[in-house]
Design a protein around this motif. Structure first.
Motif, PDB file in Angstrom:
ATOM      1  N   LYS A 117      -1.498   5.493  -8.674  1.00  0.00           N
ATOM      2  CA  LYS A 117      -0.273   5.172  -7.940  1.00  0.00           C
ATOM      3  C   LYS A 117       0.541   6.458  -7.820  1.00  0.00           C
ATOM      4  O   LYS A 117       0.792   7.143  -8.816  1.00  0.00           O
ATOM      5  CB  LYS A 117       0.524   4.093  -8.667  1.00  0.00           C
ATOM      6  N   GLN A 118       0.932   6.781  -6.599  1.00  0.00           N
ATOM      7  CA  GLN A 118       1.543   8.086  -6.355  1.00  0.00           C
ATOM      8  C   GLN A 118       3.031   7.992  -6.013  1.00  0.00           C
ATOM      9  O   GLN A 118       3.469   7.026  -5.393  1.00  0.00           O
ATOM     10  CB  GLN A 118       0.838   8.781  -5.181  1.00  0.00           C
ATOM     11  N   TYR A 119       3.736   9.034  -6.411  1.00  0.00           N
ATOM     12  CA  TYR A 119       5.144   9.188  -6.037  1.00  0.00           C
ATOM     13  C   TYR A 119       5.259  10.524  -5.310  1.00  0.00           C
ATOM     14  O   TYR A 119       4.941  11.567  -5.874  1.00  0.00           O
ATOM     15  CB  TYR A 119       6.023   9.183  -7.284  1.00  0.00           C
ATOM     16  N   SER A 137      10.086   2.013 -12.212  1.00  0.00           N
ATOM     17  CA  SER A 137       9.694   0.753 -12.872  1.00  0.00           C
ATOM     18  C   SER A 137       9.863  -0.456 -11.963  1.00  0.00           C
ATOM     19  O   SER A 137       9.226  -1.493 -12.162  1.00  0.00           O
ATOM     20  CB  SER A 137      10.508   0.554 -14.157  1.00  0.00           C
ATOM     21  N   THR A 138      10.735  -0.342 -10.923  1.00  0.00           N
ATOM     22  CA  THR A 138      10.889  -1.437  -9.958  1.00  0.00           C
ATOM     23  C   THR A 138       9.776  -1.391  -8.915  1.00  0.00           C
ATOM     24  O   THR A 138       9.265  -2.425  -8.484  1.00  0.00           O
ATOM     25  CB  THR A 138      12.262  -1.355  -9.261  1.00  0.00           C
ATOM     26  N   PHE A 139       9.388  -0.188  -8.513  1.00  0.00           N
ATOM     27  CA  PHE A 139       8.324  -0.052  -7.511  1.00  0.00           C
ATOM     28  C   PHE A 139       6.951  -0.409  -8.089  1.00  0.00           C
ATOM     29  O   PHE A 139       6.159  -1.096  -7.445  1.00  0.00           O
ATOM     30  CB  PHE A 139       8.248   1.400  -6.995  1.00  0.00           C
ATOM     31  N   GLU A 140       6.681   0.079  -9.291  1.00  0.00           N
ATOM     32  CA  GLU A 140       5.323   0.091  -9.845  1.00  0.00           C
ATOM     33  C   GLU A 140       4.605  -1.262  -9.809  1.00  0.00           C
ATOM     34  O   GLU A 140       3.476  -1.354  -9.321  1.00  0.00           O
ATOM     35  CB  GLU A 140       5.388   0.656 -11.278  1.00  0.00           C
ATOM     36  N   PRO A 141       5.246  -2.372 -10.259  1.00  0.00           N
ATOM     37  CA  PRO A 141       4.515  -3.651 -10.252  1.00  0.00           C
ATOM     38  C   PRO A 141       4.260  -4.213  -8.850  1.00  0.00           C
ATOM     39  O   PRO A 141       3.438  -5.125  -8.687  1.00  0.00           O
ATOM     40  CB  PRO A 141       5.429  -4.591 -11.049  1.00  0.00           C
ATOM     41  N   ASN A 142       4.945  -3.677  -7.842  1.00  0.00           N
ATOM     42  CA  ASN A 142       4.771  -4.171  -6.469  1.00  0.00           C
ATOM     43  C   ASN A 142       3.741  -3.388  -5.665  1.00  0.00           C
ATOM     44  O   ASN A 142       3.492  -3.707  -4.500  1.00  0.00           O
ATOM     45  CB  ASN A 142       6.117  -4.106  -5.729  1.00  0.00           C
ATOM     46  N   LEU A 143       3.149  -2.359  -6.273  1.00  0.00           N
ATOM     47  CA  LEU A 143       2.204  -1.499  -5.555  1.00  0.00           C
ATOM     48  C   LEU A 143       0.763  -1.927  -5.787  1.00  0.00           C
ATOM     49  O   LEU A 143       0.405  -2.423  -6.861  1.00  0.00           O
ATOM     50  CB  LEU A 143       2.357  -0.044  -6.017  1.00  0.00           C
ATOM     51  N   THR A 144      -0.063  -1.688  -4.776  1.00  0.00           N
ATOM     52  CA  THR A 144      -1.505  -1.861  -4.949  1.00  0.00           C
ATOM     53  C   THR A 144      -2.027  -0.761  -5.877  1.00  0.00           C
ATOM     54  O   THR A 144      -1.297   0.163  -6.249  1.00  0.00           O
ATOM     55  CB  THR A 144      -2.235  -1.766  -3.594  1.00  0.00           C
ATOM     56  N   ARG A 164      -3.702   1.860  -5.473  1.00  0.00           N
ATOM     57  CA  ARG A 164      -3.495   3.229  -4.991  1.00  0.00           C
ATOM     58  C   ARG A 164      -2.219   3.331  -4.146  1.00  0.00           C
ATOM     59  O   ARG A 164      -2.134   4.128  -3.219  1.00  0.00           O
ATOM     60  CB  ARG A 164      -4.708   3.697  -4.187  1.00  0.00           C
ATOM     61  N   GLY A 165      -1.242   2.508  -4.499  1.00  0.00           N
ATOM     62  CA  GLY A 165       0.003   2.502  -3.739  1.00  0.00           C
ATOM     63  C   GLY A 165       0.758   3.821  -3.852  1.00  0.00           C
ATOM     64  O   GLY A 165       0.665   4.539  -4.847  1.00  0.00           O
ATOM     65  N   ASP A 177       0.843  -1.203   0.000  1.00  0.00           N
ATOM     66  CA  ASP A 177       0.000   0.000   0.000  1.00  0.00           C
ATOM     67  C   ASP A 177       0.875   1.248   0.000  1.00  0.00           C
ATOM     68  O   ASP A 177       0.457   2.309  -0.471  1.00  0.00           O
ATOM     69  CB  ASP A 177      -0.900   0.029   1.246  1.00  0.00           C
ATOM     70  N   ALA A 178       2.073   1.119   0.562  1.00  0.00           N
ATOM     71  CA  ALA A 178       2.966   2.277   0.656  1.00  0.00           C
ATOM     72  C   ALA A 178       4.414   1.818   0.767  1.00  0.00           C
ATOM     73  O   ALA A 178       4.696   0.725   1.254  1.00  0.00           O
ATOM     74  CB  ALA A 178       2.596   3.125   1.868  1.00  0.00           C
ATOM     75  N   VAL A 179       5.316   2.677   0.312  1.00  0.00           N
ATOM     76  CA  VAL A 179       6.759   2.445   0.418  1.00  0.00           C
ATOM     77  C   VAL A 179       7.390   3.682   1.041  1.00  0.00           C
ATOM     78  O   VAL A 179       7.098   4.810   0.630  1.00  0.00           O
ATOM     79  CB  VAL A 179       7.408   2.202  -0.962  1.00  0.00           C
ATOM     80  N   ILE A 180       8.233   3.490   2.050  1.00  0.00           N
ATOM     81  CA  ILE A 180       9.087   4.572   2.538  1.00  0.00           C
ATOM     82  C   ILE A 180      10.471   4.270   1.972  1.00  0.00           C
ATOM     83  O   ILE A 180      11.131   3.321   2.388  1.00  0.00           O
ATOM     84  CB  ILE A 180       9.095   4.657   4.076  1.00  0.00           C
ATOM     85  N   HIS A 181      10.862   5.084   1.005  1.00  0.00           N
ATOM     86  CA  HIS A 181      12.069   4.813   0.221  1.00  0.00           C
ATOM     87  C   HIS A 181      13.244   5.596   0.810  1.00  0.00           C
ATOM     88  O   HIS A 181      13.294   6.819   0.710  1.00  0.00           O
ATOM     89  CB  HIS A 181      11.811   5.206  -1.232  1.00  0.00           C
ATOM     90  N   CYS A 182      14.177   4.871   1.429  1.00  0.00           N
ATOM     91  CA  CYS A 182      15.262   5.503   2.187  1.00  0.00           C
ATOM     92  C   CYS A 182      16.628   5.357   1.529  1.00  0.00           C
ATOM     93  O   CYS A 182      17.653   5.551   2.182  1.00  0.00           O
ATOM     94  CB  CYS A 182      15.317   4.925   3.608  1.00  0.00           C
ATOM     95  N   THR A 183      16.651   4.984   0.251  1.00  0.00           N
ATOM     96  CA  THR A 183      17.934   4.870  -0.446  1.00  0.00           C
ATOM     97  C   THR A 183      17.816   5.554  -1.803  1.00  0.00           C
ATOM     98  O   THR A 183      16.857   6.296  -2.046  1.00  0.00           O
ATOM     99  CB  THR A 183      18.363   3.394  -0.577  1.00  0.00           C
TER     100      THR A 183
END
Length: 324
Positions: A265-267, A230-237, A239-240, A218-224
């Motif tokens: 899907k939001q960034y 393109s790596t995140f997108e297929p792993n998101l719900t 409305r991820g 549902d969400a990612v906190i991206h710390c790197t």
């Protein structure tokens, strides 16, 4: 007082100079603090590299560092919350810096009282990393720390870093399912901080950010850095949301594109807005045993260059502390 400063952009650890300079004077609404501990953040050496020019630093020579814990020795006009003798943790103005010195000034509005019986090092890591994690978890993702909100599936990248290890703990307080990535040597630490699933980022599944349980996030906190959309997108719900704590030019373009195309899907780039009440929230969680600072290493001020080099290396587990 003793201080560490640099006189120009670049130079890395060798660019840091040990000097004796006059004590700063607290202005209106500021406190003067005798430091017991400070922590180093990637922000500090990125400023030295010139990556944030022309905003930072405001002028040379520059005393780096923003995270401090110590004792109030003097208060400026209008200060009401603190008095000399109070033990505090605070965020120094990042434009001016000042944490790598025996004394520093901070605004009353970005300081919080801390217990006198606990080591200052336990709190010195909180200002930048802790507040960034808190803002990402509660403001950007809307997770309630009392666990009363909707249960979410959250991914935290670089979970053994300064922000990441706080984010794991805060997200777990909010009744989330946490998947975390880190290096193999830190898998057990991140499990001990509450993560439900931990992936070695060097494995194929880790590189692809795939949850071992097959769940989408549902969400990612991206710390790197260096992981494309393109790596995140297929792993998101459907409305991820990806919250990026170190947004780059490329990621800002992704943010703009998602807005323009009305993507579900939001960034979201995160910009830290520090507040004293949020710092007080973190201090209270530490006091209650609900949050802890993983300390990678401690250095005296005389070895500040070694602490600086350790941070630039990029593999610290938790926080790097300078003690006075």
């Amino acid at each position: 007082m003793r201080a560490v400063q640099y006189n120009s952009y670049g130079g890395g650890p060798a660019g840091l100079k040990h000097v004796e300079i006059p004590l700063p004077t607290p202005s209106k609404d500021e406190i003067l603090v005798k430091l017991e501990a400070a922590s180093i953040n990637p922000f500090d050496w990125k400023v030295q590299k010139g990556m944030l020019r022309p905003l930072f630093p405001r002028k040379f020579p520059h005393i780096p560092g923003t995270d401090i814990a110590g004792e109030v020795t003097e208060v400026g006009q209008g200060v009401q919350k603190f008095k000399p003798g109070d033990k505090i943790v605070a965020l120094v103005n990042p434009f001016n810096g000042g944490a790598l010195a025996e004394y520093a000034v901070a605004k009353e509005s970005v300081a919080a009282s801390r217990p006198s019986e606990t080591s200052a090092s336990e709190y010195a890591g909180l200002p930048v990393a802790g507040l960034t994690a808190l803002q990402a978890v509660t403001k950007s993702l809307g997770i309630k720390l009392d666990g009363s909100g909707e249960r979410k599936n959250v991914l935290i990248t670089a979970a053994s870093g300064g922000v990441g290890h706080y984010a794991v703990q805060l997200a777990k307080l909010g009744n989330t399912h946490v998947t975390a990535t880190c290096g193999a040597r830190n898998l057990e630490l991140i499990k001990s901080l509450g993560a439900d699933e931990v992936i070695d980022y060097k494995t194929p599944d880790g590189a692809a950010l795939k949850s071992p349980s097959g769940k989408k996030y549902d969400a990612v906190i991206h710390c790197t850095v260096g992981i494309p959309w393109s790596t995140f997108e297929p792993n998101l719900t459907m409305r991820g949301k990806v919250v990026d704590i170190t947004p780059s030019t490329a990621s800002m373009l992704t943010f703009a594109l998602k807005k323009l195309t009305f993507s579900k899907k939001q960034y979201v780039p995160l910009v830290l807005f520090p507040k004293g009440e949020d710092l007080k929230c973190l201090v209270d969680l530490v006091k209650e045993g609900k949050l802890r600072t993983a300390i990678d290493s401690k250095y005296p001020l005389t070895k500040a260059e070694d602490a600086w080099a350790k941070s630039i290396d990029g593999h610290a587990t938790g926080k790097i502390i300078v003690e006075f």
